[in-house]
Write an enzyme that holds these catalytic residues in place. Sequence first.
Site, PDB file in Angstrom:
ATOM      1  N   ARG A 171       0.830  -1.227   0.000  1.00 34.50           N
ATOM      2  CA  ARG A 171       0.000   0.000   0.000  1.00 34.50           C
ATOM      3  C   ARG A 171       0.852   1.261   0.000  1.00 34.50           C
ATOM      4  NH1 ARG A 171      -3.613  -3.244  -1.846  1.00 34.50           N
ATOM      5  NH2 ARG A 171      -4.352  -4.737  -0.327  1.00 34.50           N
ATOM      6  N   ASN A 212       2.518  -7.733   7.778  1.00 33.23           N
ATOM      7  CA  ASN A 212       2.551  -9.023   7.082  1.00 33.23           C
ATOM      8  C   ASN A 212       4.014  -9.452   7.027  1.00 33.23           C
ATOM      9  OD1 ASN A 212      -0.239  -9.338   6.433  1.00 33.23           O
ATOM     10  ND2 ASN A 212       0.015  -7.744   4.881  1.00 33.23           N
ATOM     11  N   GLU A 309      -5.749 -12.629   7.651  1.00 35.75           N
ATOM     12  CA  GLU A 309      -5.296 -12.616   6.261  1.00 35.75           C
ATOM     13  C   GLU A 309      -4.059 -13.497   6.041  1.00 35.75           C
ATOM     14  OE1 GLU A 309      -4.975  -8.355   5.454  1.00 35.75           O
ATOM     15  OE2 GLU A 309      -7.119  -8.320   4.978  1.00 35.75           O
ATOM     16  N   ARG A 342      -2.679  -6.366  17.067  1.00 33.72           N
ATOM     17  CA  ARG A 342      -3.699  -5.744  16.223  1.00 33.72           C
ATOM     18  C   ARG A 342      -5.061  -6.443  16.341  1.00 33.72           C
ATOM     19  NH1 ARG A 342      -2.667  -5.538  10.631  1.00 33.72           N
ATOM     20  NH2 ARG A 342      -3.312  -3.382  10.365  1.00 33.72           N
ATOM     21  N   LYS A 376      -8.071  -0.469  14.358  1.00 36.20           N
ATOM     22  CA  LYS A 376      -8.254   0.474  13.239  1.00 36.20           C
ATOM     23  C   LYS A 376      -9.407   1.423  13.562  1.00 36.20           C
ATOM     24  CE  LYS A 376      -6.373  -2.230   9.441  1.00 36.20           C
ATOM     25  NZ  LYS A 376      -6.522  -2.774   8.080  1.00 36.20           N
ATOM     26  N   ASP A 381     -12.052  -1.092   6.967  1.00 39.03           N
ATOM     27  CA  ASP A 381     -10.632  -1.058   6.605  1.00 39.03           C
ATOM     28  C   ASP A 381     -10.255   0.286   5.986  1.00 39.03           C
ATOM     29  OD1 ASP A 381      -8.051  -1.868   6.165  1.00 39.03           O
ATOM     30  OD2 ASP A 381      -8.491  -2.853   4.260  1.00 39.03           O
ATOM     31  N   GLU A 403      -5.315   2.820  15.307  1.00 38.58           N
ATOM     32  CA  GLU A 403      -4.512   2.734  14.088  1.00 38.58           C
ATOM     33  C   GLU A 403      -5.168   3.561  12.985  1.00 38.58           C
ATOM     34  OE1 GLU A 403      -2.933  -1.209  12.962  1.00 38.58           O
ATOM     35  OE2 GLU A 403      -3.543  -0.770  10.906  1.00 38.58           O
ATOM     36  N   GLU A 409      -4.569   4.321   0.745  1.00 42.19           N
ATOM     37  CA  GLU A 409      -4.962   3.071   0.073  1.00 42.19           C
ATOM     38  C   GLU A 409      -6.312   3.188  -0.627  1.00 42.19           C
ATOM     39  OE1 GLU A 409      -4.965  -0.364   2.640  1.00 42.19           O
ATOM     40  OE2 GLU A 409      -5.869  -1.649   1.119  1.00 42.19           O
TER      41      GLU A 409
HETATM   42  C1  GCU Z   1      -5.944  -4.158   4.416  1.00 42.98           C
HETATM   43  C2  GCU Z   1      -4.892  -3.880   3.398  1.00 42.98           C
HETATM   44  C3  GCU Z   1      -3.787  -4.884   3.491  1.00 42.98           C
HETATM   45  C4  GCU Z   1      -3.253  -4.928   4.930  1.00 42.98           C
HETATM   46  C5  GCU Z   1      -4.369  -5.147   5.903  1.00 42.98           C
HETATM   47  C6  GCU Z   1      -3.930  -4.987   7.347  1.00 42.98           C
HETATM   48  O1  GCU Z   1      -6.578  -5.347   4.140  1.00 42.98           O
HETATM   49  O2  GCU Z   1      -5.453  -3.902   2.111  1.00 42.98           O
HETATM   50  O3  GCU Z   1      -2.778  -4.528   2.596  1.00 42.98           O
HETATM   51  O4  GCU Z   1      -2.324  -5.951   5.046  1.00 42.98           O
HETATM   52  O5  GCU Z   1      -5.365  -4.203   5.695  1.00 42.98           O
HETATM   53  O6  GCU Z   1      -4.201  -3.948   7.906  1.00 42.98           O
HETATM   54  O7  GCU Z   1      -3.332  -5.885   7.916  1.00 42.98           O
END
Ligand code: GCU
Length: 691
Positions: A171, A212, A309, A342, A376, A381, A403, A409
Site C-alpha cells: 500500500r 505481514n 489474512e 492488532r 483500526k 478497513d 490505528e 490506500e
Molecule cells: C488491508 C490492506 C492490506 C493490509 C491489511 C492490514 O486489508 O489492504 O494490505 O495488510 O489491511 O491492515 O493488515
Amino acid sequence: MFETNYDDCWLRYERVDDDELRTSYRQRLSHAYVSEGAPELGAVRAELGRGFEGLLGREPHLWQHPPRSIERFLVIGHPEEMRPISETIDPDEIWTLAEDGYVIRTVEWEEHECTVVTAPSDRGLVYGTFHLLRLLALGEPIDDLDIVEEPANNSRILNHWDNPFRRSVERGYAGQSIFDWERLPDLRERYVDYARLLASLGINGIVPNNVNTGIPSRPTANDAVAERAGWQLLESENLEKVEALASVFRRYGIRTYLSVNYAAPIRLGGLETADPLDPEVQQWWQDKADEVYDVIPDFGGFLVKADSEGQPGPYDYDRSHAEGANVLAEALEPHGGRVWWRAFVYSEHDDRAVQAYETFEPIDGEFHENVTVQIKNGPIDFQQREPISTLFGAMPETDLGCELQLTGEYTGQGVHATYHVPMWKEILEFDTYADGEGTPVKDVLADREGQGIAGVGIVGEDPNWTGNYLLQSNLYGFGRLCWDPDLTAEEITDEWVRQTFGHDETVVETVSDMLLESWDACIDYHTGGLGLMHMMYNGEAALENHYDPAPEEWPEYVGATGDGIGVDRTSSGSGYAAQYRAPLTDLYDDPETCPEELLLFFHHLPWEYELPDGTTVVQRLYDNCFDGVEAVRELRARWNGLEGRVDDRRYRHVAERFDEHVVQAERWRDALCAYFYDHSTVADENGRVPR
Ligand code: GCU
C-alpha cells in the site's frame, strides 16, 4: 552518505524575510549554550546549525558555558546542569512534566535575557528545539515565550508496511522502501532526514517492517523468487542491522519496534509448535527478547498481526488472542517492552463490521499489562469514511491504541490530494460514551500510559517522499495530532502550508482551503456520500489495486438490490449498532436520527426513501457523485491559479497529479452512477446519468 536529491518537506528553513523579525531572532539566538553528552544533544546541535543557517543566514555560535559578555542567548539543557535554568525555573516544574514534555521560556538571568529550552528527558530537548525552530519558520515573535508542552498520547508510532530485503511497500505509492536491509548496517543520510522529520512532530516510535511478516502474503510475479522477508529480522544475524537503524532513530528520541511473525518459534527456532501455552515456546520468546535487548537496549517491542489474512496466530492452537499476546508480553516485560497486538481480525460472522468487537470485547481484561490492542479507526478497513470502531468504547480494562492510515490506500493513493486530517479529527473527537457522555476517542486514548496512536506510514524513496507533494501534509498532520489532538485541522494545515510553501498569503489560503475541502470531495465521488464503502477494484492477487472503481465486486458491502441499497447493521440487522454504548445504538438504529453520512452503512433503504430535505436516496447518491467531481475540478483550478507563486518543480508535479485526479474522479462517478441506475432503474432528475 550524501544523497540530497529529495525534498526537505516542512523542514525547509527558508530565510526569514522580515528584517525586523530576523534581527530579533538573531539577537536572541545567535549564541547558544547547549548541554552536551547524550546522543540526542548531538541531534539538537545539528538541527540548530541547519535551522539557523537557513532561517537566519548563519549557524549559532555554540558555547560550553554561559557566554558572559553576551546579553541575550539561547540555553538548551536539563535544569540540574545549567545555572541559567536552575536559577530561573523551579526544577520541580520540569521533573513533574510527562517524560516527553518540555518548557520554552524567556527568562532573566543575572544581567542576561535567555531563551530557555528545558525538559525532563533528552528526547524532550529534541522536541523543544524543533518547536523553537517551528516558531521561527512560522514567523512568530519570541520575545516573551512561555510554552509548556506535554504530549497527549504516550505512544506516537509509525507502522511501516515495508517489506524488508525486497524494498517493496505494501500500500505504498511513493516508490520503494527507504529502508535498505541488504546494505544495513551501512547507514543512509536519508534515515537521518526521516528521523528529523518524525522528531519535529514528536513521533517516538517506528516499526520499520510490514505487519505481514510472512511475505509474500500477496505474491507478485517478482515475489516468486524473493523469499527473504520481515519475519527474518528477528534472526540473530539481522539484529545488528536493526540496531544500526535504531541507532539513527535513537538520536532523535525514536524507539524502534519490529513486526514479528507469530510462528517465529517454528520458523526461526526450529520448534514444532508456536502454541503460546507450551513452555518451550515461552522460553523461546524469552530468550529471543533477551537477545534483542542485548543488541538494542531501548527496543520498543513487538507489533503483531495474528490470525488475520493468512498470518499465523494463537488460533492455530485453539488459544485466544489474549493468550497469544501474553506470552510475548511476558518475554518483553523485564526489558520494558510492549506488545502492540492488532485487532484487525475476521470472525465467522457474516458482517465484517461486527467481527473485531465480537473477537476482542469478550476478552477485555485478559491481556497482560504491557499489551496494547491496536484498533483500526473503523470496523472495515480505512475506508473513505467509516463509523468509529465500537471497540473504543468496549474495552475499559485493556490498553488501547488507535490505528490510522496515512497512506491513501482507498483515498486516491499517491495521486489524489486527499488530506486525512479532517477525517482524523472526526475520529478523535467522536464521543464513545465509554465513561458516560463526553468520552471522545482522544480521551480514551490519552487516558493511560500504555496507549497511543499508530499510523500506517506513507513515505517511500520518491524525491517527494509521499508520491504527491501535497500528501506530505498527512505525515505532518498525523504527528501533530498524536501530540495534541486538540489542535484544529485549520491550525495544523496553516502550519504545514507556511513551512512547506512559505508565507505568500494567497498560497497559504488557497492550499489550506484546498486541503481542508479535499476529504469531502473524496467521499462524494468514491461513495456517493451516504455511508457506502468498499466499492473498489481488488484484482488478481498479483495486482491488488484498491484504486479503480468496481462496485459490483463486493455486493455484501453495498447491499444494492432492486428494492433498495445499504446494509442493515441495526440491532435487528447484523447488530453492529448494538455494539455501541446506549445512546449511540439508538441514534444509529433509527434511519430518522442516523447521520445522513452514515445512513446506508447502517440501513438498507428503498431507493426512493426520502431524506429530510425531500430528495430521494438515489438522487442524493447521483448528486453527491457529481458534486464530488466538480469539487475536484475546482481544486485543480485553484492549484492552477498558483502557477508562478509556487516553485515550478512542485507546481508542475502537483498539477499533473490533479489532471489524473479529475479523470479518476470522473471514472468513479460514472461507475457508481451506472451501478446505482442499473439496480434502481430510477433516472437522474437532471438527466446526467445515462439510461
Ligand atoms: C488491508 C490492506 C492490506 C493490509 C491489511 C492490514 O486489508 O489492504 O494490505 O495488510 O489491511 O491492515 O493488515
